[in-house]
Design an enzyme around this catalytic site. Structure first.
Site, PDB file in Angstrom:
ATOM      1  N   SER A  22       0.829  -1.209   0.000  1.00 28.78           N
ATOM      2  CA  SER A  22       0.000   0.000   0.000  1.00 28.78           C
ATOM      3  C   SER A  22       0.862   1.258   0.000  1.00 28.78           C
ATOM      4  CB  SER A  22      -0.924   0.003   1.227  1.00 28.78           C
ATOM      5  OG  SER A  22      -0.182  -0.246   2.407  1.00 28.78           O
ATOM      6  N   THR A 154     -39.514  27.488  -8.848  1.00 29.31           N
ATOM      7  CA  THR A 154     -39.829  26.100  -8.494  1.00 29.31           C
ATOM      8  C   THR A 154     -40.026  25.421  -9.836  1.00 29.31           C
ATOM      9  OG1 THR A 154     -42.215  26.434  -8.404  1.00 29.31           O
ATOM     10  CG2 THR A 154     -41.021  26.802  -6.345  1.00 29.31           C
ATOM     11  N   HIS A 155     -39.629  24.168  -9.923  1.00 28.59           N
ATOM     12  CA  HIS A 155     -39.685  23.433 -11.200  1.00 28.59           C
ATOM     13  C   HIS A 155     -38.902  24.158 -12.293  1.00 28.59           C
ATOM     14  CE1 HIS A 155     -43.141  21.217  -9.420  1.00 28.59           C
ATOM     15  NE2 HIS A 155     -43.410  22.413  -8.901  1.00 28.59           N
ATOM     16  N   SER A 276     -12.911  27.178 -26.060  1.00 28.30           N
ATOM     17  CA  SER A 276     -13.117  26.002 -26.890  1.00 28.30           C
ATOM     18  C   SER A 276     -11.987  25.928 -27.907  1.00 28.30           C
ATOM     19  CB  SER A 276     -14.456  26.121 -27.609  1.00 28.30           C
ATOM     20  OG  SER A 276     -14.445  25.361 -28.803  1.00 28.30           O
ATOM     21  N   LYS A 282     -16.471  30.879 -27.636  1.00 26.25           N
ATOM     22  CA  LYS A 282     -16.888  30.195 -26.417  1.00 26.25           C
ATOM     23  C   LYS A 282     -16.112  30.595 -25.169  1.00 26.25           C
ATOM     24  CE  LYS A 282     -19.538  27.366 -25.880  1.00 26.25           C
ATOM     25  NZ  LYS A 282     -19.515  25.917 -26.116  1.00 26.25           N
ATOM     26  N   ASN A 284     -16.400  28.839 -21.463  1.00 29.42           N
ATOM     27  CA  ASN A 284     -17.137  27.754 -20.803  1.00 29.42           C
ATOM     28  C   ASN A 284     -16.929  27.733 -19.287  1.00 29.42           C
ATOM     29  OD1 ASN A 284     -18.000  26.821 -23.315  1.00 29.42           O
ATOM     30  ND2 ASN A 284     -16.122  25.618 -23.588  1.00 29.42           N
ATOM     31  N   GLU A 289     -18.615  23.022 -13.770  1.00 35.26           N
ATOM     32  CA  GLU A 289     -18.982  21.731 -14.374  1.00 35.26           C
ATOM     33  C   GLU A 289     -18.162  20.601 -13.763  1.00 35.26           C
ATOM     34  OE1 GLU A 289     -19.893  21.970 -18.914  1.00 35.26           O
ATOM     35  OE2 GLU A 289     -18.406  23.490 -18.463  1.00 35.26           O
ATOM     36  N   TYR A 316      -9.383  -7.033  12.387  1.00 35.61           N
ATOM     37  CA  TYR A 316      -8.723  -6.493  11.188  1.00 35.61           C
ATOM     38  C   TYR A 316      -8.748  -7.531  10.076  1.00 35.61           C
ATOM     39  CZ  TYR A 316      -5.381  -4.644   7.894  1.00 35.61           C
ATOM     40  OH  TYR A 316      -4.803  -4.185   6.729  1.00 35.61           O
ATOM     41  N   GLN A 321      -7.456  -2.279   4.133  1.00 35.54           N
ATOM     42  CA  GLN A 321      -6.452  -1.452   3.470  1.00 35.54           C
ATOM     43  C   GLN A 321      -7.090  -0.624   2.345  1.00 35.54           C
ATOM     44  OE1 GLN A 321      -2.257  -2.771   2.942  1.00 35.54           O
ATOM     45  NE2 GLN A 321      -2.807  -2.972   0.789  1.00 35.54           N
ATOM     46  N   LYS A 324      -8.273   3.559   2.265  1.00 39.93           N
ATOM     47  CA  LYS A 324      -7.469   4.787   2.194  1.00 39.93           C
ATOM     48  C   LYS A 324      -7.590   5.617   0.934  1.00 39.93           C
ATOM     49  CE  LYS A 324      -4.393   2.733   5.349  1.00 39.93           C
ATOM     50  NZ  LYS A 324      -5.264   1.510   5.208  1.00 39.93           N
TER      51      LYS A 324
END
Ligand code: ARG
Length: 466
Positions: A22, A154-155, A276, A282, A284, A289, A316, A321, A324
Site C-alpha cells: 500500500s 420552483t420546477h 473552446s 466560447k 465555458n 462543471e 482487522y 487497506q 485509504k
C-alpha cells in the site's frame, strides 16, 4: 529480508508484493505515522517498558527520518509493503537494532488506525476552515446584493421574486449544516485506538491515556477489537463530504445556468473559465462543471467503503487497506472544489438589470394578487381561480398584470381597486414576505446577522481545536 520474515522460507511472489503493498498511497500518512510512533515510544519510555534513554534515541531517529521525508530525500520501497514498515526499516538503518524496540506492544493494526484517525482529524479541521472561507464570501455577496431582486424558481419556472441575498444565504445554510456535521463527527474521529495491539490488547503495562493525551485525542476506544476494526468514522467522513459535494454541485449547476446566455444573470470571471479549441466565441464554465462532475467520484468512495465493510468479520482484515485511497481522493477533490468555489463566487459579476427584468415579468406576483383578493374577503381557492383566468387573459393579450387598466382588472373581480398596482410591484412583493425566514429585508438581515454569529462561533472552535 521482510520485517515479518521469520516463519517464511520463500521470497514473496513479485505480483503478490505489488498487490499487497500500500506504500504507493499510504505514504500520505508518513507524518501521522511518525507522530503516532513518537507518542508510543515516549509512553514506552515513561512506563519503563524500554529505558527513557532508548526512547530518546528512537524519538531522535524518527525526527531525523521525518526531516528527510519533508526534504524529499526518502524513496519508499514496495518491498517494505506499507508506510509503517518502510519507516521502521528506515529507523533500523538510522539507529541500528535499537529501532527494533519501537514496535513493542503495538501492531500495525492499531498503528494504521491511529494514523487514519490523525489524518482525518487534520482534514476535518481543514475542511471546516475552507467552509468558513466560502461562507464569508457568500455573506459578502449577500450583503452586496440585499436589494438585487431575481425570480425565485420552483420546477425551474419563475415562481416568486426573491432577494439575491436570500437565494445565496440558502447555500450558507447548507454549508452551515455541513460545518455542524463535521464538528459533530470530530468527537468520534478524535478517539485513540493505539494500545489495542493486533486485536486483543497487549501484555505490556502500557498507558493508553498517556498516548492519547500526547496525541491530543479526547478519549480512547474502550474495546480493543472495535478499535482495530472500526471504520465508522471514515464512513461518516465520506458521507459528510458527499453532502458537501451535493451542495457544491447544486450551486455549480446554478452558476452554469445563470452564466448561459439564456439566463444572462451572471458573468464568471475569465480566470475561472476556459475556451473552446474550435469555437472562438466560447467561454465555458468548466470549473463549476467539474465540481458537479466530481461529485460522482466522492459518492463512489462512500459506496465503496460501505461495501468493503458490510460483511467483514471481526477484527482487522486486509480488506480494510482499501479504506485509504477513497478517503485521500475525497480530501483532494473536496479541498480543491471548496478552494475554487470561494473565488468564483467572489469574482462573478451580477447582472442586476436582467434579474430584475425577469422578476417583473412572468407573473411572479400572481400569488400576491390572489392574497390581495383574500384580504378583501374572497376565499383563497376562489382568488386562485380568478387570478388564473387573469393570467390566461394576459398571456393571450401579451401583457403583464401592470399593463392592464383598472377596468380590465375589475372585469375579473370587482374587489380590485387602484391600490392593487402598488401591491404587485416587485419590491412590494418581496417586502411583503415578512414571515420568519422569508425574503423581506428585515428577515434576510436577521438571518445574515445570525450567520455571521455562527461563523464567529466556528472560528472560536477552530482556534481551540487540536
Ligand atoms: N497497510 C495495512 C493497511 O493499510 C496496515 C495494516 C496491516 N496489518 C496487517 N495485519 N497486515 O491496512
Amino acid at each position: 529480508m521482510k520485517l515479518w520474515g521469520g516463519r517464511f522460507t520463500k521470497p514473496t511472489n513479485r505480483l503478490v508484493e505489488e498487490v499487497n503493498a500500500s506504500i504507493s498511497f499510504d505514504q500520505e500518512l508518513a507524518e501521522e505515522d511518525i507522530q503516532g510512533s513518537i507518542a508510543h515510544v515516549t509512553m514506552l519510555g515513561s512506563c519503563g517498558i524500554i529505558t527513557p534513554d532508548e526512547a530518546g534515541k528512537i524519538t531522535a531517529g524518527l525526527e531525523n527520518i521525518l526531516a528527510k521525508i519533508r526534504a524529499g530525500e526518502i524513496r519508499f520501497s514496495v518491498e517494505h509493503e506499507d508506510i509503517h514498515m518502510n519507516i521502521e526499516k528506515l529507523l533500523l538503518d538510522e539507529i541500528g537494532p535499537l529501532g527494533g524496540k519501537l514496535h513493542t506492544g503495538r501492531s500495525r493494526n492499531d498503528q494504521v488506525a491511529v494514523d487514519m484517525h490523525l489524518y482525518v482529524r487534520k482534514q476535518t479541521v481543514e475542511l471546516v476552515r475552507l467552509l468558513v472561507q466560502l461562507q464569508q464570501v457568500i455573506i459578502e455577496q449577500a450583503e452586496q446584493h440585499m436589494d438585487t431582486i431575481l425570480p425565485g424558481y420552483t420546477h425551474l419556472q419563475r415562481a416568486q421574486p426573491v432577494r439575491l441575498a436570500h437565494h445565496l444565504l440558502a447555500y450558507a445554510s447548507m454549508f452551515e449544516r455541513d460545518i455542524e456535521r463535521l464538528i459533530d463527527s470530530y468527537k468520534r474521529v478524535n478517539t485513540c485506538p493505539l494500545g489495542a495491539g493486533a486485536l486483543a490488547g497487549t501484555t505490556f503495562p502500557v498507558d493508553r491515556d498517556m498516548v492519547a493525551k500526547h496525541l491530543g485525542f479526547d478519549r480512547i476506544y474502550d474495546n480493543s477489537m472495535d478499535a482495530v476494526s472500526d471504520r465508522d468514522y471514515l464512513v461518516e467522513f465520506l458521507s459528510v463530504c458527499s453532502l458537501i459535494m451535493v451542495h457544491l454541485s447544486r450551486l455549480s449547476e446554478e452558476l452554469i445556468l445563470w452564466s448561459s446566455e439564456e439566463f444572462n444573470y451572471i458573468v464568471l470571471d475569465d480566470a475561472f473559465c476556459t475556451g473552446s479549441s474550435m469555437m472562438p466565441q466560447k467561454k465555458n464554465p468548466d470549473i463549476p462543471e467539474l465540481i458537479r462532475g466530481k461529485t460522482g467520484r466522492v459518492f463512489g468512495h462512500l459506496t465503496a467503503l460501505l461495501t468493503t465493510l458490510k460483511a467483514l468479520p471481526l477484527t482487522y482484515n486486509k480488506d480494510l487497506q482499501e479504506d485509504k485511497e477513497g478517503v485521500f481522493d475525497t480530501v483532494k477533490t473536496l479541498s480543491s472544489a471548496l478552494s475554487l468555489m470561494a473565488p468564483i463566487l467572489q469574482t462573478m459579476k451580477v447582472n442586476r438589470v436582467q434579474m430584475r427584468k425577469n422578476a417583473e415579468s412572468g407573473f411572479a406576483s400572481a400569488t400576491d394578487l390572489a392574497d390581495y383578493l383574500v384580504n378583501k374577503g374572497m376565499p383563497f381557492r376562489e382568488a386562485h381561480e380568478v387570478v388564473g383566468k387573469l393570467v390566461l387573459y394576459c398571456i393571450e393579450q401579451e401583457k403583464q398584470f401592470s399593463d392592464c387598466s383598472l377596468d380590465e382588472l375589475k372585469s375579473f373581480s370587482a374587489l380590485i381597486e387602484q391600490d392593487l398596482y402598488q401591491k404587485i410591484n416587485c419590491e412590494q412583493v418581496v417586502e411583503a414576505r415578512k414571515s420568519f425566514g422569508g425574503t423581506a429585508k428585515t428577515q434576510v438581515m436577521q438571518t445574515l446577522k445570525q450567520k455571521k454569529k455562527n461563523i464567529n462561533e466556528t472560528l472560536t472552535w477552530l482556534s481551540i481545536v487540536y
